[in-house]
Design a protein around this motif. Structure first.
Motif, PDB file in Angstrom:
ATOM      1  N   UNK A   1      23.889 -15.748 -39.727  1.00 37.95           N
ATOM      2  CA  UNK A   1      24.969 -14.830 -40.119  1.00 37.95           C
ATOM      3  C   UNK A   1      25.315 -13.935 -38.938  1.00 37.95           C
ATOM      4  N   UNK A   2      26.425 -13.246 -39.060  1.00 40.03           N
ATOM      5  CA  UNK A   2      26.784 -12.186 -38.125  1.00 40.03           C
ATOM      6  C   UNK A   2      27.161 -10.976 -38.964  1.00 40.03           C
ATOM      7  N   UNK A   3      27.286  -9.813 -38.323  1.00 39.30           N
ATOM      8  CA  UNK A   3      27.661  -8.600 -39.046  1.00 39.30           C
ATOM      9  C   UNK A   3      28.542  -7.752 -38.156  1.00 39.30           C
ATOM     10  N   UNK A   4      29.630  -7.240 -38.728  1.00 40.69           N
ATOM     11  CA  UNK A   4      30.602  -6.504 -37.924  1.00 40.69           C
ATOM     12  C   UNK A   4      30.040  -5.223 -37.322  1.00 40.69           C
ATOM     13  N   UNK A   5      28.934  -4.708 -37.880  1.00 41.70           N
ATOM     14  CA  UNK A   5      28.333  -3.503 -37.305  1.00 41.70           C
ATOM     15  C   UNK A   5      27.483  -3.819 -36.078  1.00 41.70           C
ATOM     16  N   UNK A   6      27.245  -5.115 -35.854  1.00 40.27           N
ATOM     17  CA  UNK A   6      26.476  -5.549 -34.678  1.00 40.27           C
ATOM     18  C   UNK A   6      27.260  -6.653 -33.968  1.00 40.27           C
TER      19      UNK A   6
ATOM     20  N   UNK B   1      -8.246  -4.319 -38.698  1.00 36.12           N
ATOM     21  CA  UNK B   1      -7.791  -5.712 -38.586  1.00 36.12           C
ATOM     22  C   UNK B   1      -6.967  -6.167 -39.787  1.00 36.12           C
ATOM     23  N   UNK B   2      -6.201  -5.257 -40.338  1.00 36.56           N
ATOM     24  CA  UNK B   2      -5.327  -5.606 -41.458  1.00 36.56           C
ATOM     25  C   UNK B   2      -3.917  -5.845 -40.942  1.00 36.56           C
ATOM     26  N   UNK B   3      -3.262  -6.852 -41.501  1.00 38.65           N
ATOM     27  CA  UNK B   3      -1.893  -7.133 -41.103  1.00 38.65           C
ATOM     28  C   UNK B   3      -0.952  -6.080 -41.685  1.00 38.65           C
ATOM     29  N   UNK B   4      -0.053  -5.592 -40.852  1.00 38.86           N
ATOM     30  CA  UNK B   4       0.955  -4.640 -41.303  1.00 38.86           C
ATOM     31  C   UNK B   4       2.327  -5.163 -40.887  1.00 38.86           C
ATOM     32  N   UNK B   5       3.342  -4.807 -41.660  1.00 35.98           N
ATOM     33  CA  UNK B   5       4.692  -5.248 -41.341  1.00 35.98           C
ATOM     34  C   UNK B   5       5.201  -4.483 -40.122  1.00 35.98           C
ATOM     35  N   UNK B   6       5.813  -5.205 -39.204  1.00 40.70           N
ATOM     36  CA  UNK B   6       6.179  -4.608 -37.916  1.00 40.70           C
ATOM     37  C   UNK B   6       7.678  -4.444 -37.703  1.00 40.70           C
ATOM     38  N   UNK B   7       8.498  -4.782 -38.712  1.00 41.03           N
ATOM     39  CA  UNK B   7       9.941  -4.655 -38.578  1.00 41.03           C
ATOM     40  C   UNK B   7      10.518  -3.844 -39.742  1.00 41.03           C
ATOM     41  N   UNK B   8      11.593  -3.112 -39.449  1.00 38.24           N
ATOM     42  CA  UNK B   8      12.321  -2.373 -40.477  1.00 38.24           C
ATOM     43  C   UNK B   8      13.760  -2.873 -40.545  1.00 38.24           C
ATOM     44  N   UNK B   9      14.339  -2.789 -41.722  1.00 38.62           N
ATOM     45  CA  UNK B   9      15.736  -3.150 -41.892  1.00 38.62           C
ATOM     46  C   UNK B   9      16.605  -2.114 -41.193  1.00 38.62           C
ATOM     47  N   UNK B  10      17.530  -2.564 -40.356  1.00 39.24           N
ATOM     48  CA  UNK B  10      18.394  -1.647 -39.623  1.00 39.24           C
ATOM     49  C   UNK B  10      19.481  -1.043 -40.498  1.00 39.24           C
TER      50      UNK B  10
ATOM     51  N   UNK C   1      16.926  -7.714 -31.207  1.00 34.35           N
ATOM     52  CA  UNK C   1      15.848  -7.096 -31.984  1.00 34.35           C
ATOM     53  C   UNK C   1      16.399  -6.320 -33.180  1.00 34.35           C
ATOM     54  N   UNK C   2      17.181  -7.008 -33.995  1.00 36.15           N
ATOM     55  CA  UNK C   2      17.783  -6.407 -35.177  1.00 36.15           C
ATOM     56  C   UNK C   2      17.333  -7.163 -36.419  1.00 36.15           C
TER      57      UNK C   2
END
Length: 246
Positions: A59-64, A83-92, A109-110
Motif C-alpha cells: 500500500x501507499x499513504x498520502x501522508x507518506x 530475555x523477554x521479547x518486546x514489541x519494537x515498533x509503534x504505529x505512526x 522505517x514507517x
C-alpha cells in the motif's frame, strides 16, 4: 503471540465467515480491539477485522509520499529485560505498539496498523469539520498535551477547522483500552467520555457539545475498531450516551 502464516492463511482462510455481534473482540491478526463486524473461523474461533482478513500485499499513504508499505503478518520484536521479547515498533498513526498484522515501509522505517491506515482524512461532525493532521499547535482535549507520550512518534490528531477542538488518535484508543481492561465486553457502555470534554466551559451549550462529541467518537471508533457498519447503527450512540451520563 501472533498467529503463524500457515494458521492464518491455510488452516483458517477458507473457514472464515463474516458475522456481526454488538460486542468488542480482540483481533487475532493485528491484536487491536474490534467491535461489531468480524470474520470468525468456524474451526478455531479466531476473529479478524475485515481489514485484517483481506489485506493488500503493498500500500501507499498520502501522508507518506513516496513510501511503499508491505503487509507483514508478524510484528518486529527485540529482546528486553530478562530475555523477554518486546514489541519494537509503534504505529505512526495512533502511536500504539505494533503487536501483530501491520504495514511496514523498510526504507523509511514507517509502520501502520491495518485499521489506522483507513482513518478518514476529514470528518464532518454536524457541520463542524475535523482534519486528520500529523502536526499540531494546540493541546489535546484528553491528555492536555501537544505530543503523545511515545518517544520518536508524533502520532496523528483530529483538529477542528475552527481550531477549538483537538484529539490525539492515541488518546481515543487509550480511552477504549482503559474501559476494556475494566469492563471487558461492556467497555463501550462504560467509557467515561467526560474526560474528552474539558474544552466545554459553556454550560448553556452543554447538550450541543455532548452531541458533537458523541458523533465524533462514533465515527472515529468505527474506523479504529474496524466496523464501518457502526455508523448506521444506533447501538453505539446508546452506549456512548450512557458514558456521558456516568
Amino acid at each position: 503471540m501472533s498467529m503463524s502464516r500457515s494458521l492464518t492463511f491455510h488452516d483458517c482462510y477458507d473457514h472464515y465467515e463474516l458475522k456481526t455481534y454488538a460486542k468488542m473482540f480482540n483481533c487475532d491478526g493485528c491484536k487491536m480491539k474490534g467491535f461489531g463486524e468480524r470474520f470468525i473461523c468456524n474451526l478455531c474461533g479466531h476473529e479478524l477485522h475485515k481489514e485484517c482478513r483481506n489485506p493488500n500485499p503493498t500500500i501507499s499513504h498520502e501522508y507518506f509520499p513516496g513510501s511503499i508499505f508491505e503487509f507483514l503478518n508478524e510484528p518486529f520484536t527485540t529482546m528486553g529485560r530478562k530475555n523477554r521479547k518486546v514489541f519494537s515498533k509503534c504505529c505512526d498513526a495512533c502511536g500504539k505498539d505494533i503487536c501483530g498484522f501491520n504495514y511496514h515501509c523498510e526504507r523509511d522505517n514507517l509502520d501502520l496498523h491495518p485499521c489506522c491506515r483507513k482513518l478518514e482524512k476529514k470528518l464532518d461532525i454536524d457541520g463542524m469539520i475535523f482534519d486528520l493532521v500529523t502536526k499540531v499547535s494546540s493541546k489535546c482535549g484528553k491528555c492536555g498535551k501537544k505530543k503523545i507520550s511515545r518517544e520518536f512518534v508524533l502520532g496523528w490528531s483530529y483538529v477542528s477547522q475552527c481550531e477549538k477542538y483537538h484529539f490525539h488518535v492515541y488518546c481515543i484508543t487509550e480511552v477504549v483500552h482503559e474501559a476494556y481492561m475494566k469492563h471487558g465486553d461492556l467497555a463501550l457502555e462504560n467509557m467515561d467520555l467526560r474526560e474528552l470534554v474539558r474544552y466545554n466551559r459553556n454550560r448553556s451549550g452543554r447538550n450541543t457539545f455532548f452531541t458533537m462529541i458523541k458523533s465524533f467518537i462514533k465515527i472515529l471508533l468505527a474506523a479504529l475498531l474496524g466496523d464501518p457498519t457502526m455508523l448506521a447503527s444506533n447501538t453505539l450512540v446508546e452506549l456512548l450516551s450512557r458514558g456521558m451520563q456516568q
